[in-house]
Motif scaffolding. Structure first.
Motif, PDB file in Angstrom:
ATOM      1  N   HIS A   1      32.978  36.926  34.066  1.00 53.72           N
ATOM      2  CA  HIS A   1      33.482  37.815  33.016  1.00 53.72           C
ATOM      3  C   HIS A   1      34.363  38.926  33.584  1.00 53.72           C
ATOM      4  CE1 HIS A   1      30.307  40.711  34.042  1.00 53.72           C
ATOM      5  NE2 HIS A   1      30.981  41.580  33.311  1.00 53.72           N
ATOM      6  N   LYS A   2      34.224  39.211  34.860  1.00 53.39           N
ATOM      7  CA  LYS A   2      35.047  40.243  35.500  1.00 53.39           C
ATOM      8  C   LYS A   2      36.434  39.719  35.869  1.00 53.39           C
ATOM      9  CE  LYS A   2      30.909  42.293  37.429  1.00 53.39           C
ATOM     10  NZ  LYS A   2      30.140  42.539  38.650  1.00 53.39           N
ATOM     11  N   LEU A   3      36.611  38.409  35.843  1.00 54.37           N
ATOM     12  CA  LEU A   3      37.854  37.800  36.332  1.00 54.37           C
ATOM     13  C   LEU A   3      38.765  37.286  35.218  1.00 54.37           C
ATOM     14  CD1 LEU A   3      36.195  35.688  39.167  1.00 54.37           C
ATOM     15  CD2 LEU A   3      37.260  37.941  39.372  1.00 54.37           C
ATOM     16  N   ILE A   4      38.353  37.413  33.962  1.00 47.90           N
ATOM     17  CA  ILE A   4      39.124  36.838  32.864  1.00 47.90           C
ATOM     18  C   ILE A   4      39.675  37.922  31.948  1.00 47.90           C
ATOM     19  CG2 ILE A   4      37.893  34.635  32.892  1.00 47.90           C
ATOM     20  CD1 ILE A   4      36.195  35.655  30.573  1.00 47.90           C
ATOM     21  N   SER A   5      40.636  37.542  31.138  1.00 47.26           N
ATOM     22  CA  SER A   5      41.247  38.500  30.221  1.00 47.26           C
ATOM     23  C   SER A   5      40.272  38.873  29.105  1.00 47.26           C
ATOM     24  CB  SER A   5      42.517  37.908  29.608  1.00 47.26           C
ATOM     25  OG  SER A   5      42.163  36.877  28.690  1.00 47.26           O
TER      26      SER A   5
ATOM     27  N   ASP B   1      39.883  28.160  18.876  1.00 42.53           N
ATOM     28  CA  ASP B   1      39.045  27.059  18.398  1.00 42.53           C
ATOM     29  C   ASP B   1      38.800  26.047  19.513  1.00 42.53           C
ATOM     30  OD1 ASP B   1      38.939  28.233  15.906  1.00 42.53           O
ATOM     31  OD2 ASP B   1      40.467  26.925  15.032  1.00 42.53           O
ATOM     32  N   GLY B   2      39.831  25.748  20.277  1.00 40.42           N
ATOM     33  CA  GLY B   2      39.703  24.797  21.381  1.00 40.42           C
ATOM     34  C   GLY B   2      38.757  25.303  22.457  1.00 40.42           C
ATOM     35  N   LEU B   3      38.875  26.574  22.797  1.00 32.77           N
ATOM     36  CA  LEU B   3      37.986  27.142  23.812  1.00 32.77           C
ATOM     37  C   LEU B   3      36.534  27.079  23.364  1.00 32.77           C
ATOM     38  CD1 LEU B   3      39.955  30.295  24.979  1.00 32.77           C
ATOM     39  CD2 LEU B   3      39.398  28.282  26.337  1.00 32.77           C
ATOM     40  N   CYS B   4      36.280  27.425  22.124  1.00 31.17           N
ATOM     41  CA  CYS B   4      34.907  27.399  21.611  1.00 31.17           C
ATOM     42  C   CYS B   4      34.342  25.985  21.635  1.00 31.17           C
ATOM     43  CB  CYS B   4      34.854  27.970  20.196  1.00 31.17           C
ATOM     44  SG  CYS B   4      35.105  29.749  20.141  1.00 31.17           S
ATOM     45  N   ARG B   5      35.173  25.007  21.380  1.00 30.86           N
ATOM     46  CA  ARG B   5      34.730  23.617  21.335  1.00 30.86           C
ATOM     47  C   ARG B   5      34.408  23.070  22.730  1.00 30.86           C
ATOM     48  NH1 ARG B   5      38.284  22.149  17.673  1.00 30.86           N
ATOM     49  NH2 ARG B   5      39.879  21.716  19.192  1.00 30.86           N
ATOM     50  N   PHE B   6      35.127  23.530  23.754  1.00 30.66           N
ATOM     51  CA  PHE B   6      34.983  22.943  25.082  1.00 30.66           C
ATOM     52  C   PHE B   6      34.095  23.731  26.045  1.00 30.66           C
ATOM     53  CE2 PHE B   6      38.990  21.051  23.608  1.00 30.66           C
ATOM     54  CZ  PHE B   6      38.607  19.725  23.694  1.00 30.66           C
ATOM     55  N   LEU B   7      33.592  24.869  25.635  1.00 33.51           N
ATOM     56  CA  LEU B   7      32.746  25.652  26.525  1.00 33.51           C
ATOM     57  C   LEU B   7      31.375  25.003  26.689  1.00 33.51           C
ATOM     58  CD1 LEU B   7      33.538  29.247  25.270  1.00 33.51           C
ATOM     59  CD2 LEU B   7      34.320  28.174  27.367  1.00 33.51           C
ATOM     60  N   ASN B   8      30.872  25.016  27.891  1.00 35.03           N
ATOM     61  CA  ASN B   8      29.542  24.495  28.177  1.00 35.03           C
ATOM     62  C   ASN B   8      28.600  25.685  28.315  1.00 35.03           C
ATOM     63  OD1 ASN B   8      27.264  23.856  30.072  1.00 35.03           O
ATOM     64  ND2 ASN B   8      28.096  21.799  29.767  1.00 35.03           N
ATOM     65  N   ARG B   9      27.664  25.803  27.404  1.00 34.64           N
ATOM     66  CA  ARG B   9      26.790  26.963  27.334  1.00 34.64           C
ATOM     67  C   ARG B   9      26.016  27.209  28.628  1.00 34.64           C
ATOM     68  NH1 ARG B   9      21.616  27.950  26.697  1.00 34.64           N
ATOM     69  NH2 ARG B   9      20.953  29.789  25.571  1.00 34.64           N
ATOM     70  N   ASP B  10      25.361  26.197  29.150  1.00 34.37           N
ATOM     71  CA  ASP B  10      24.514  26.379  30.327  1.00 34.37           C
ATOM     72  C   ASP B  10      25.305  26.815  31.557  1.00 34.37           C
ATOM     73  OD1 ASP B  10      22.265  25.715  28.857  1.00 34.37           O
ATOM     74  OD2 ASP B  10      22.422  23.593  29.343  1.00 34.37           O
ATOM     75  N   ILE B  11      26.442  26.176  31.781  1.00 30.51           N
ATOM     76  CA  ILE B  11      27.276  26.548  32.928  1.00 30.51           C
ATOM     77  C   ILE B  11      27.827  27.960  32.747  1.00 30.51           C
ATOM     78  CG2 ILE B  11      29.428  26.048  34.164  1.00 30.51           C
ATOM     79  CD1 ILE B  11      28.838  23.066  33.639  1.00 30.51           C
ATOM     80  N   LEU B  12      28.245  28.261  31.527  1.00 31.63           N
ATOM     81  CA  LEU B  12      28.789  29.587  31.258  1.00 31.63           C
ATOM     82  C   LEU B  12      27.739  30.674  31.503  1.00 31.63           C
ATOM     83  CD1 LEU B  12      31.165  31.257  30.299  1.00 31.63           C
ATOM     84  CD2 LEU B  12      30.391  30.883  27.959  1.00 31.63           C
ATOM     85  N   LEU B  13      26.521  30.457  31.045  1.00 32.70           N
ATOM     86  CA  LEU B  13      25.457  31.449  31.266  1.00 32.70           C
ATOM     87  C   LEU B  13      25.182  31.651  32.759  1.00 32.70           C
ATOM     88  CD1 LEU B  13      22.938  30.524  28.443  1.00 32.70           C
ATOM     89  CD2 LEU B  13      24.289  32.620  28.628  1.00 32.70           C
ATOM     90  N   GLU B  14      25.247  30.577  33.500  1.00 34.04           N
ATOM     91  CA  GLU B  14      25.008  30.662  34.940  1.00 34.04           C
ATOM     92  C   GLU B  14      26.100  31.445  35.658  1.00 34.04           C
ATOM     93  OE1 GLU B  14      25.040  27.597  38.703  1.00 34.04           O
ATOM     94  OE2 GLU B  14      24.329  26.849  36.770  1.00 34.04           O
ATOM     95  N   LEU B  15      27.351  31.227  35.253  1.00 33.62           N
ATOM     96  CA  LEU B  15      28.488  31.835  35.949  1.00 33.62           C
ATOM     97  C   LEU B  15      28.945  33.167  35.369  1.00 33.62           C
ATOM     98  CD1 LEU B  15      30.650  28.628  36.452  1.00 33.62           C
ATOM     99  CD2 LEU B  15      29.135  29.735  38.103  1.00 33.62           C
ATOM    100  N   TRP B  16      28.466  33.525  34.189  1.00 34.28           N
ATOM    101  CA  TRP B  16      28.980  34.694  33.472  1.00 34.28           C
ATOM    102  C   TRP B  16      28.914  35.999  34.262  1.00 34.28           C
ATOM    103  CZ3 TRP B  16      32.424  34.929  30.014  1.00 34.28           C
ATOM    104  CH2 TRP B  16      32.626  36.087  29.296  1.00 34.28           C
ATOM    105  N   PRO B  17      27.846  36.286  34.995  1.00 39.34           N
ATOM    106  CA  PRO B  17      27.790  37.580  35.697  1.00 39.34           C
ATOM    107  C   PRO B  17      29.000  37.857  36.594  1.00 39.34           C
ATOM    108  CG  PRO B  17      25.642  36.544  35.731  1.00 39.34           C
ATOM    109  CD  PRO B  17      26.617  35.527  35.164  1.00 39.34           C
ATOM    110  N   VAL B  18      29.593  36.832  37.157  1.00 35.54           N
ATOM    111  CA  VAL B  18      30.778  37.018  38.006  1.00 35.54           C
ATOM    112  C   VAL B  18      32.059  36.753  37.220  1.00 35.54           C
ATOM    113  CG1 VAL B  18      32.001  36.148  40.033  1.00 35.54           C
ATOM    114  CG2 VAL B  18      29.522  36.463  40.102  1.00 35.54           C
TER     115      VAL B  18
END
Length: 58
Positions: free
Chosen positions: A38-42, A19-36
């Motif tokens: 997503h390979k580095l996280i669990s 719940d905390g992660l969903c609340r604090f994620l920034n959509r625009d930044i996440l979309l920009e950084l996701w291609p790299v």
């Protein structure tokens, strides 16, 4: 009995973290950084982010 209590406690902690992660994620930044990133996280974190932002799913 102890195992059930520990399991319940772990589940509740994971639900709060999710719940905390969903609340604090920034959509625009996440979309920009996701291609790299997503390979580095669990898988657990990846699943939370993809649930919060369905456009990240392949």
């Amino acid at each position: 009995m102890i195992s059930r209590s520990i399991s319940s406690s772990v589940w509740q902690s994971q639900a709060r973290m999710r719940d905390g992660l969903c609340r604090f994620l920034n959509r625009d930044i996440l979309l920009e950084l996701w291609p790299v990133r997503h390979k580095l996280i669990s898988k657990a974190i990846k699943d939370v982010r993809e649930e919060a932002f369905p456009e990240l799913r392949p």
